[in-house]
Design a protein around this motif. Structure first.
Motif, PDB file in Angstrom:
ATOM      1  N   THR A 194      -2.208  13.077 -24.339  1.00  8.07           N
ATOM      2  CA  THR A 194      -2.413  14.607 -24.447  1.00  8.07           C
ATOM      3  C   THR A 194      -3.034  15.211 -23.085  1.00  8.07           C
ATOM      4  OG1 THR A 194      -4.437  14.332 -25.631  1.00  8.07           O
ATOM      5  CG2 THR A 194      -2.366  14.770 -26.854  1.00  8.07           C
ATOM      6  N   SER A 195      -4.007  14.518 -22.717  1.00  5.62           N
ATOM      7  CA  SER A 195      -4.543  15.063 -21.533  1.00  5.62           C
ATOM      8  C   SER A 195      -3.460  15.116 -19.945  1.00  5.62           C
ATOM      9  CB  SER A 195      -5.775  14.062 -21.018  1.00  5.62           C
ATOM     10  OG  SER A 195      -6.347  14.509 -19.962  1.00  5.62           O
ATOM     11  N   ARG A 206      -1.246  17.885 -20.654  1.00  2.00           N
ATOM     12  CA  ARG A 206      -1.864  19.257 -20.482  1.00  2.00           C
ATOM     13  C   ARG A 206      -1.955  19.423 -19.119  1.00  2.00           C
ATOM     14  NH1 ARG A 206      -6.021  19.095 -24.022  1.00  2.00           N
ATOM     15  NH2 ARG A 206      -7.096  17.461 -22.370  1.00  2.00           N
ATOM     16  N   ASN A 207      -2.456  18.396 -18.281  1.00  2.00           N
ATOM     17  CA  ASN A 207      -2.794  18.812 -17.002  1.00  2.00           C
ATOM     18  C   ASN A 207      -1.758  18.475 -15.955  1.00  2.00           C
ATOM     19  OD1 ASN A 207      -5.414  19.228 -17.614  1.00  2.00           O
ATOM     20  ND2 ASN A 207      -6.141  17.188 -17.240  1.00  2.00           N
TER      21      ASN A 207
END
Length: 164
Positions: A104-105, A108-109
């Motif tokens: 998920t990181s 998102r980034n």
């Protein structure tokens, strides 16, 4: 009690289709090799293609007959066994949390990194001015002489383009 599969296994239909494709492909291929016709090359290629397509049925038959014990399937779908609720269950939960957090990181980034690599926000437009120039002074020998009274001046134009 489980049904006893003998001989061909569970997927007898796929087995017989594979055999039929092999036999038909071989007959067509051999007809192309040994029969004297003007389209022998078509028969050779068609036979080889039919034999190749029989591989699909062989793969279906083989994969349909793979037997996996229910105990092994239970672990693959995420159901923890009662014996594994101790240390191995805790390690499995920790591993799934870390991997989902990283996943998920990255999602998102990912967009912000792409924008930074592209140089910021949206692409800027650049105005380019174009004008027609008339020759001044001497003209070279190969130049076409201007017709009398045909001095036409083009208006100034502006063209917009994005920097590349």
């Amino acid at each position: 009690m489980e049904p006893g599969y003998r001989g061909l296994g569970r997927c007898a239909c796929c087995f017989w289709l594979a055999v039929a494709f092999d036999v038909v492909g071989l007959l067509v291929l051999l007809a192309g090799v040994f029969v004297s016709v003007f389209f022998y090359d078509l028969l050779i290629y068609a036979g080889a293609i039919v034999i190749f397509l029989s591989l699909i049925w062989w793969v279906f038959w083989y994969s349909g007959n793979i037997e996996v014990p229910p105990a092994e399937l239970e672990d693959d779908v995420g159901l923890l066994k009662k014996q594994q609720r101790g240390l191995s269950g805790a390690v499995r939960r920790l591993s799934s949390r870390v991997s989902s957090g990283i996943r998920t990181s990255l999602r998102r980034n990912g967009a912000s990194r792409t924008e930074r690599a592209a140089g910021g926000g949206p692409p800027q437009q650049v105005a380019v001015s174009m004008a027609t120039m008339t020759p001044q002074g001497d003209t070279p020998h190969g130049a076409v002489p201007a017709a009398a009274g045909c001095d036409v001046e083009m208006p100034r134009t502006t063209t917009e383009s994005s920097p590349t």
